[in-house]
Design an enzyme around this catalytic site. Structure first.
Site, PDB file in Angstrom:
ATOM      1  N   THR A 294       0.841  -1.200   0.000  1.00  0.00           N
ATOM      2  CA  THR A 294       0.000   0.000   0.000  1.00  0.00           C
ATOM      3  C   THR A 294       0.879   1.253   0.000  1.00  0.00           C
ATOM      4  O   THR A 294       0.418   2.336   0.351  1.00  0.00           O
ATOM      5  CB  THR A 294      -0.928   0.029   1.232  1.00  0.00           C
ATOM      6  OG1 THR A 294      -0.131  -0.091   2.424  1.00  0.00           O
ATOM      7  CG2 THR A 294      -1.947  -1.093   1.186  1.00  0.00           C
ATOM      8  N   ALA A 295       2.151   1.091  -0.394  1.00  0.00           N
ATOM      9  CA  ALA A 295       3.099   2.205  -0.356  1.00  0.00           C
ATOM     10  C   ALA A 295       3.134   2.919  -1.699  1.00  0.00           C
ATOM     11  O   ALA A 295       2.369   3.851  -1.946  1.00  0.00           O
ATOM     12  CB  ALA A 295       4.484   1.695   0.039  1.00  0.00           C
TER      13      ALA A 295
ATOM     14  N   GLU B 171      -0.298   3.990 -13.149  1.00  0.00           N
ATOM     15  CA  GLU B 171      -1.680   4.128 -12.701  1.00  0.00           C
ATOM     16  C   GLU B 171      -2.447   5.038 -13.640  1.00  0.00           C
ATOM     17  O   GLU B 171      -1.985   6.155 -13.900  1.00  0.00           O
ATOM     18  CB  GLU B 171      -1.713   4.675 -11.266  1.00  0.00           C
ATOM     19  CG  GLU B 171      -1.066   3.726 -10.268  1.00  0.00           C
ATOM     20  CD  GLU B 171      -1.124   4.216  -8.819  1.00  0.00           C
ATOM     21  OE1 GLU B 171      -1.629   5.344  -8.591  1.00  0.00           O
ATOM     22  OE2 GLU B 171      -0.674   3.485  -7.927  1.00  0.00           O
TER      23      GLU B 171
ATOM     24  N   HIS C  78      -5.656   2.235  -5.845  1.00  0.00           N
ATOM     25  CA  HIS C  78      -5.005   3.290  -5.057  1.00  0.00           C
ATOM     26  C   HIS C  78      -6.030   4.034  -4.190  1.00  0.00           C
ATOM     27  O   HIS C  78      -6.168   5.253  -4.276  1.00  0.00           O
ATOM     28  CB  HIS C  78      -4.259   4.263  -5.969  1.00  0.00           C
ATOM     29  CG  HIS C  78      -3.155   4.997  -5.248  1.00  0.00           C
ATOM     30  ND1 HIS C  78      -2.027   5.457  -5.877  1.00  0.00           N
ATOM     31  CD2 HIS C  78      -3.007   5.363  -3.933  1.00  0.00           C
ATOM     32  CE1 HIS C  78      -1.245   6.068  -5.010  1.00  0.00           C
ATOM     33  NE2 HIS C  78      -1.823   6.023  -3.823  1.00  0.00           N
TER      34      HIS C  78
ATOM     35  N   GLY D 200      -6.136   3.483  -0.714  1.00  0.00           N
ATOM     36  CA  GLY D 200      -5.752   3.354   0.688  1.00  0.00           C
ATOM     37  C   GLY D 200      -6.036   4.590   1.518  1.00  0.00           C
ATOM     38  O   GLY D 200      -6.470   4.488   2.666  1.00  0.00           O
TER      39      GLY D 200
END
Length: 334
Positions: A236-237, A267, A289, A291
């Protein structure tokens, strides 16, 4: 009244905060660099709040023409911003540390749970008419490796240990004596500066590295091979810290049991090799993306971004959360 440009997606995430901003007028603008540069020129804007879209040239030139300027990241990661170009054009870059820690940490645990209990596969089959499941894993007692012991990694560690009874190991380049209190507070049983030591003991690996030259494709084929057979990986970085092709190979071969990714090299996600598309694998969970995309985090990021803008316009540089003045807290292992 000074006009502040906010990229459209970020404006929509916290529209009420931006519309009600005191002392400035916030206007939504296109996120693509050409369109945003045009909007900067049209409004004579000196401050822009941006998301994750990459900015590589025209935006800096446009902002630089308006004198000292500010690029305020709506979020924490800033690899989409060219800091060298920003400095050359007299542009300060800020972000919003702390605003999204809880949201990203929680999402990390949700992804971990999806992998452990094979939720996506079960849900897909149920929708297809099959009422059948597979045996999953308990988190309790398993070893969670935290790669990057910054604010989010620490929060994940605490939730995993105190909430799920996991054994937590962590790796960062920061010496143990400098993070001793954080190690104890967040339930970490083993802290190391050696990535191999961490990966070899991990049943689950959660990646929390920033993108810097030393972390590009850090989780590569060689390091993936250090993980236990059957291990599960969560990222999740940032996508750039992971070699997606190497991950595909490890998953397709069955050596790794699964992976959950919220971030990607490109992305929206496009596989580097069309023959190694992670979307084709059943043992992969993918989210776009999201998170940090919670109502609460969006509100906090909007407020923090606007505070950076106000402090910049008021000539209070000491109050800015500048990305070149951050204290290291999430980094790579040597």
């Amino acid at each position: 009244m000074e006009t502040i440009l906010v990229t459209e997606l970020e404006f929509a995430k916290a529209a009420e905060v931006f519309r009600d901003a005191q002392g400035v007028r916030c206007e939504p603008a296109a996120a693509d660099e050409t369109g945003l540069a045009r909007a900067v020129a049209a409004h004579g804007a000196r401050a822009v709040i941006v998301g994750v879209a990459p900015y590589r040239g025209p935006l800096y030139e446009a902002l630089g023409r308006n004198g000292p300027a500010l690029l305020a990241r709506f979020g924490v990661g800033h690899d989409n911003i060219d800091k060298t170009l920003a400095r050359q054009h007299g542009i300060v870059v800020t972000n919003t540390p702390g605003a999204l820690d809880s949201s990203v940490a929680e999402h990390t645990l949700w992804l971990m749970g999806c992998l452990a209990r094979k939720v996506v596969r079960a849900e897909t089959r149920l929708r297809g008419g099959e009422f059948v499941g597979e045996a999953g894993l308990e988190l309790c007692g398993k070893t969670l490796g935290i790669l990057g012991f910054g604010a989010i990694g620490r929060r994940v560690a605490g939730i995993a240990h105190f909430g799920f009874g996991m054994k937590v190991a962590a790796c960062d380049q920061i010496s143990p004596d400098k993070v001793a209190e954080a190690i104890a507070t967040h339930g970490v049983e083993d802290y190391t500066t050696d990535a191999e030591s961490l990966l070899r003991q991990s049943d689950f690996l959660s990646v929390h590295l920033p993108v810097v030259p030393s972390t590009l494709r850090f989780v590569n084929a060689a390091r993936l091979a250090w993980l236990k057979p059957g291990a599960l990986l969560i990222n999740t970085a940032r996508g750039a810290v992971l070699d997606e092709e190497a991950l595909y190979d490890a998953l397709a071969s069955g050596r790794l049991a699964g992976a959950a990714l919220d971030v990607f090299v490109r992305e929206p996600y496009v596989p580097a090799d069309p023959g190694k598309d992670l979307r084709t694998l059943e043992n992969v969970v993918l989210t776009p993306h999201i998170g940090s995309n919670t109502r609460e985090a969006n509100q906090r990021m909007a407020v923090a971004s606007l505070q950076n803008v106000r402090d910049f316009l008021a000539g209070r540089p000491e109050r800015l959360t500048r990305v070149d003045q951050l204290v290291p807290g999430s980094s790579s292992c040597p």
